[in-house]
Design a protein around this motif. Structure first.
Motif, PDB file in Angstrom:
ATOM      1  N   PRO A  73       5.302  -1.022   5.387  1.00 15.69           N
ATOM      2  CA  PRO A  73       4.933  -2.330   4.872  1.00 15.69           C
ATOM      3  C   PRO A  73       6.155  -2.867   4.323  1.00 15.69           C
ATOM      4  O   PRO A  73       7.156  -4.121   4.287  1.00 15.69           O
ATOM      5  N   HIS A  74       7.560  -1.709   4.189  1.00 19.55           N
ATOM      6  CA  HIS A  74       8.556  -2.098   3.403  1.00 19.55           C
ATOM      7  C   HIS A  74       9.479  -2.536   4.322  1.00 19.55           C
ATOM      8  O   HIS A  74      10.631  -3.454   4.335  1.00 19.55           O
ATOM      9  N   ALA A  80       7.960  -6.332   5.128  1.00 19.76           N
ATOM     10  CA  ALA A  80       8.585  -6.610   3.529  1.00 19.76           C
ATOM     11  C   ALA A  80      10.642  -7.861   3.887  1.00 19.76           C
ATOM     12  O   ALA A  80      10.662  -8.613   3.308  1.00 19.76           O
ATOM     13  N   PHE A 133      -1.504  -9.027  -4.153  1.00 18.51           N
ATOM     14  CA  PHE A 133      -3.338  -8.315  -3.657  1.00 18.51           C
ATOM     15  C   PHE A 133      -4.621  -9.263  -4.333  1.00 18.51           C
ATOM     16  O   PHE A 133      -4.671  -9.589  -5.251  1.00 18.51           O
ATOM     17  N   PHE A 139       3.006  -4.065 -11.649  1.00 21.88           N
ATOM     18  CA  PHE A 139       3.741  -2.113 -11.782  1.00 21.88           C
ATOM     19  C   PHE A 139       2.753  -2.496 -13.491  1.00 21.88           C
ATOM     20  O   PHE A 139       4.096  -2.835 -13.524  1.00 21.88           O
ATOM     21  N   MET A 183       5.393  -1.643 -16.511  1.00 21.82           N
ATOM     22  CA  MET A 183       6.751  -2.074 -16.618  1.00 21.82           C
ATOM     23  C   MET A 183       6.605  -3.971 -17.017  1.00 21.82           C
ATOM     24  O   MET A 183       5.652  -4.535 -16.899  1.00 21.82           O
ATOM     25  N   HIS A 206      14.715  -4.938  -5.052  1.00 23.85           N
ATOM     26  CA  HIS A 206      15.031  -4.128  -4.086  1.00 23.85           C
ATOM     27  C   HIS A 206      15.685  -4.574  -2.529  1.00 23.85           C
ATOM     28  O   HIS A 206      16.365  -3.993  -1.861  1.00 23.85           O
ATOM     29  N   VAL A 207      14.594  -5.099  -1.633  1.00 18.43           N
ATOM     30  CA  VAL A 207      14.874  -5.286  -0.477  1.00 18.43           C
ATOM     31  C   VAL A 207      16.162  -5.828  -0.171  1.00 18.43           C
ATOM     32  O   VAL A 207      16.430  -5.909   1.018  1.00 18.43           O
ATOM     33  N   ILE A 257      17.464   1.843  -8.433  1.00 18.71           N
ATOM     34  CA  ILE A 257      16.943   3.240  -7.975  1.00 18.71           C
ATOM     35  C   ILE A 257      15.440   3.257  -8.656  1.00 18.71           C
ATOM     36  O   ILE A 257      14.565   3.859  -8.630  1.00 18.71           O
ATOM     37  N   ALA A 303      12.764   1.415  -8.311  1.00 17.75           N
ATOM     38  CA  ALA A 303      12.409   2.099  -7.488  1.00 17.75           C
ATOM     39  C   ALA A 303      11.198   2.624  -7.795  1.00 17.75           C
ATOM     40  O   ALA A 303       9.827   2.951  -7.832  1.00 17.75           O
ATOM     41  N   TRP A 304      11.936   3.827  -8.243  1.00 19.76           N
ATOM     42  CA  TRP A 304      11.208   4.584  -8.815  1.00 19.76           C
ATOM     43  C   TRP A 304       9.862   4.219  -9.874  1.00 19.76           C
ATOM     44  O   TRP A 304       9.142   5.042  -9.866  1.00 19.76           O
ATOM     45  N   ALA A 306       8.118   1.816 -10.351  1.00 17.06           N
ATOM     46  CA  ALA A 306       6.852   0.646  -9.506  1.00 17.06           C
ATOM     47  C   ALA A 306       5.770   2.081  -8.501  1.00 17.06           C
ATOM     48  O   ALA A 306       5.040   1.997  -7.765  1.00 17.06           O
ATOM     49  N   VAL A 355       1.555   2.212  -2.802  1.00 19.71           N
ATOM     50  CA  VAL A 355       1.300   0.644  -2.549  1.00 19.71           C
ATOM     51  C   VAL A 355       1.577  -0.556  -2.012  1.00 19.71           C
ATOM     52  O   VAL A 355       2.118  -1.451  -1.716  1.00 19.71           O
ATOM     53  N   ALA A 356       1.615  -0.869  -3.819  1.00 18.47           N
ATOM     54  CA  ALA A 356       1.835  -1.894  -4.033  1.00 18.47           C
ATOM     55  C   ALA A 356       3.482  -2.355  -3.694  1.00 18.47           C
ATOM     56  O   ALA A 356       4.167  -3.287  -3.646  1.00 18.47           O
ATOM     57  N   ALA A 357       4.829  -0.930  -4.448  1.00 22.36           N
ATOM     58  CA  ALA A 357       5.631  -0.726  -4.162  1.00 22.36           C
ATOM     59  C   ALA A 357       6.144  -0.933  -2.587  1.00 22.36           C
ATOM     60  O   ALA A 357       6.990  -1.326  -2.217  1.00 22.36           O
ATOM     61  N   GLU A 358       5.710  -0.821  -2.156  1.00 22.59           N
ATOM     62  CA  GLU A 358       5.783  -0.108  -0.400  1.00 22.59           C
ATOM     63  C   GLU A 358       5.467  -1.772   0.358  1.00 22.59           C
ATOM     64  O   GLU A 358       6.409  -2.299   0.786  1.00 22.59           O
ATOM     65  N   ALA A 359       4.614  -2.633   0.068  1.00 26.03           N
ATOM     66  CA  ALA A 359       4.462  -3.801   0.182  1.00 26.03           C
ATOM     67  C   ALA A 359       5.461  -4.362  -0.416  1.00 26.03           C
ATOM     68  O   ALA A 359       6.174  -5.850   0.167  1.00 26.03           O
ATOM     69  N   MET A 360       6.347  -4.466  -1.427  1.00 25.22           N
ATOM     70  CA  MET A 360       7.589  -5.034  -2.055  1.00 25.22           C
ATOM     71  C   MET A 360       8.830  -4.331  -1.408  1.00 25.22           C
ATOM     72  O   MET A 360       9.824  -5.220  -1.762  1.00 25.22           O
ATOM     73  N   GLY A 361       8.337  -3.500  -0.086  1.00 23.13           N
ATOM     74  CA  GLY A 361       9.923  -3.721   0.593  1.00 23.13           C
ATOM     75  C   GLY A 361      10.630  -2.145   0.374  1.00 23.13           C
ATOM     76  O   GLY A 361      11.854  -2.333   0.144  1.00 23.13           O
ATOM     77  N   ILE A 362      10.390  -1.029  -0.708  1.00 23.24           N
ATOM     78  CA  ILE A 362      11.003   0.043  -0.958  1.00 23.24           C
ATOM     79  C   ILE A 362       9.961   0.928   0.006  1.00 23.24           C
ATOM     80  O   ILE A 362       9.138   0.946   0.637  1.00 23.24           O
ATOM     81  N   ASN A 363      11.547   1.626   0.293  1.00 21.62           N
ATOM     82  CA  ASN A 363      11.028   2.497   1.050  1.00 21.62           C
ATOM     83  C   ASN A 363      10.989   3.792   0.464  1.00 21.62           C
ATOM     84  O   ASN A 363      11.538   4.533  -0.378  1.00 21.62           O
ATOM     85  N   ILE A 392      12.483   7.203  -1.303  1.00 16.93           N
ATOM     86  CA  ILE A 392      12.920   6.925  -2.309  1.00 16.93           C
ATOM     87  C   ILE A 392      12.700   8.235  -3.325  1.00 16.93           C
ATOM     88  O   ILE A 392      12.784   8.862  -4.212  1.00 16.93           O
TER      89      ILE A 392
END
Lengths: 272, 375
Positions: free
Chosen positions: A77-78, A81, A89, A95, A98, A109-110, B212, B215-216, B218, B224-232, B236
């Motif tokens: 997925p990343h 993205a 979703f 989150f 947060m 981030h990306v 960073i 990202a932690w 998240a 799942v959402a974190a990964e979908a938002m582009g976080i490897n 991480i």
């Protein structure tokens, strides 16, 4: 309609199985750059599965999937993205603990680079990047119309705001394709109206939108083209008016054929 | 809650500086004050408390920020301690300098962190806890048994006569006279550990409020959402394990140099649980809370050890409950009470508190208006 005719996302012969259940079989569609593409179908038709394939949460079993001319099979997925597919979703996945601002900042981030060293020393480049992240996140919050203090935790936002925050977070990744999974679910008429306006602004800014929705009025009023899925197969595709009159679509929705309602839970998404 | 003090919402710079200076003075004077009032033993306890705080802050990165439940954290502490012990003791006759051994121990722990992290990337929650628990035990058992066929760790006897921490020509193992003050060994260690702890606090603070760190968090909130938002998520998460382990390893090196003796006994499951308790009890993901948890849980057993016996003697004329068992009893009780009364920990994160205050402030204003108009 010159550049717009180029396909941004192209699926051909895509299949996805869960055990013996074919959630998707031989689905082919192409989404043109700059359009709002609707994906509809009865519950359990495979819409969310298709979404999960496109965003890398599921790996497809058959067929190919190209985005912007590049084939992406078995990508995380990343990675998707990063190449420009962002999503929201069906069951909101923010989150929760947060702040609204931080949620959107994570979306950046990306597109940013600061690592451990930058975080520790806060050298000039890191500081500038952090400032740019915050600024962009604030802009996006205003863009989607979240008026509350940006420090509010995501879980304390109203339902409609949470839906919009998800869109802001997705937009923060600078997507070429924004995939929205039932963004209007649970919204009242006013909220749906403002969502519609928001999506039109998004499209006007050059982002292609892929939309799963049950609200037929929204789909008809918003989408350039619509595809209909039923039992994992594409049964119709075209401009909204055409699709609405298609007998196969009417049969799928009103139960023209003696088909038992699908009992599978693929709509549940990616719950583990 | 009538009127939220202004300083809470917008801390005045002046007040902040005053508080900061006061805290610095207290921390500087602490070993001398403790020595004079309670005796030298308590300075030693303060040293250990600082080590525990370092460990708790390290674990906080893994558990508090990234949300990865690690029950074998003490293994990294052990790796750092044994690295120091093996390279700076008569065991192999190696006496490498402190500034080589300590970073080496931290680095080795970091490698172990990645080694533990890599196979557990897909695990979450209970399953991760089980694997990490196993990892912690494996390390301890290895240390316990690596005395045959080739004697590496000296088995259960442990390694003794470890070199004291020596910075340049300055040994922390003996008493020094500086600027007219007498600094015994425990005082010197206190200042070194204080510096290290402050460094760890600084690193944690910086990481928390960074790309960073976000990202932690998240990943902690929704992987799942974190990964979908582009976080490897793989990288991480490994980074979280590595950072946490590095702090653990560094604390281990300091421990070995301070104590002069290490044995596998010091690195049991109870220690891991203890460090985790500090994080959870204090306030997961909040540095102040974790430090508070570390201080409380490091001092409590010592206070009990010194206080429970005499108190029971005075009350009942004999010792009814062994202080050691009493300690565990009270730990359990304290944890249950804290989880019931303050589920987010004794001192939860600023952000949550800030939000509570902001919300209450609005409500309070509304109530005040109503009250005023009715009056």
């Amino acid at each position: 309609m010159t550049a717009a005719n180029k396909a941004l996302l192209e699926l051909s012969g895509v299949g996805k199985h869960f055990g013996g259940l074919a959630a998707l079989s031989d689905v082919s569609l192409h989404i043109r750059r700059g359009e709002i593409y609707g994906l509809i179908g009865p519950n359990g038709a495979g819409k969310t599965t298709l979404f999960n394939v496109v965003t890398g949460l599921y790996q497809l079993d058959e067929g190919t999937f190209t985005f912007d001319g590049v084939a992406y099979a078995h990508c995380k997925p990343h990675v998707l993205a990063e190449v420009g597919i962002a999503r929201t979703f069906q069951n909101i996945r923010l989150f929760a603990n947060m702040s609204a601002l931080e949620n959107v900042m994570v979306g950046r981030h990306v597109r940013t680079r600061t690592g451990i060293w930058g975080a520790l020393t806060r050298h000039a480049a890191a500081r500038n990047e952090e400032r740019a992240i915050t600024q962009r996140a604030r802009e996006l919050l205003r863009y989607v119309g979240i008026e509350r203090p940006h420090q509010t935790l995501a879980k304390h936002l109203s339902y409609g705001e949470q839906r919009r925050l998800e869109i802001a977070r997705a937009l923060a990744t600078e997507p070429a394709l924004l995939a929205l999974d039932e963004p209007a679910a649970g919204m009242n008429a006013t909220e749906t109206e403002s969502l519609k306006a928001l999506l039109q602004t998004v499209r006007a800014s050059g982002i292609t939108v892929l939309l799963i929705e049950h609200d037929v009025k929204l789909i008809m009023g918003l989408c350039d083209r619509v595809a209909v899925l039923d039992y994992g197969k594409k049964i119709a595709e075209g401009v909204p008016e055409e699709v609405r009159r298609n007998p196969a679509v009417i049969a799928a929705y009103l139960g023209g054929e003696p088909a038992s309602p699908s009992s599978s839970g693929e709509e549940v998404g990616v719950e583990e | 809650m009538r009127n939220v003090p202004d300083s809470l919402l917008h801390p005045g710079k002046r007040n902040a500086w005053l508080a900061f200076t006061a805290l610095a003075l207290v921390l500087l004077a602490l070993p001398f004050a403790t020595d004079a009032l309670l005796g030298r033993g308590w300075v030693r306890i303060a040293d250990f408390a600082l080590l525990y705080i370092m460990l708790a802050l390290g674990l906080n990165i893994v558990v508090g920020y990234a949300g990865l439940l690690d029950l074998g954290y003490v293994a990294f502490f052990a790796v750092g301690a044994y690295c120091y012990a093996l390279l700076g003791s008569p065991q192999f006759g190696l006496h490498l300098p402190f500034w080589v051994v300590l970073p080496l121990g931290a680095l080795l722990a970091c490698v172990f962190g990645v080694l533990l992290g890599a196979p557990t990337l897909r695990l979450r929650g209970d399953y991760l806890a089980i694997v990490t628990l196993g990892f912690g035990e494996i390390i301890r058992i290895f240390l316990n048994n690596l005395n045959a066929p080739a004697n590496i760790t000296n088995g259960p006897q442990g390694i003794s006569m470890i070199d004291p921490i020596r910075i340049g020509g300055f040994s922390l193992g003996s008493t020094h006279e500086l600027l007219g003050f007498t600094f015994p060994s425990v005082h010197l260690h206190y200042y070194l550990f204080l510096c290290c702890t402050l460094l760890v606090v600084f690193v944690s603070l910086r990481l928390e409020d960074s790309r960073i760190g976000r990202a932690w968090m998240a990943i902690r909130e929704d992987e799942v959402a974190a990964e979908a938002m582009g976080i490897n998520t793989r990288n991480i998460k490994l980074l979280a394990f590595a950072m946490g382990a590095t702090f653990g390893g560094a604390a281990g090196g300091l421990f070995a140099g301070f104590q002069g003796f290490v044995s596998p006994e010091s690195f049991g499951l109870t220690e891991s649980v203890m460090i985790l308790c500090m994080v959870v009890l204090g306030g997961m993901g909040h540095i102040g809370g974790v430090v508070l948890g570390g201080v409380l849980l490091a001092l409590l057993p010592e206070a009990l050890r010194n206080g429970a016996g005499p108190v029971q003697q005075a009350l009942f004329g004999k010792t009814l409950v062994d202080p050691e068992s009493l300690r565990m009893l009270l730990f359990g009780l304290a944890l249950i009470v804290v989880m019931l009364v303050r589920p987010a920990g004794l001192w939860p994160s600023v952000q949550r508190r800030r939000e509570l205050i902001a919300d209450d402030g609005v409500v309070q204003q509304e109530q005040d208006t109503v009250y005023d108009s009715s009056k």
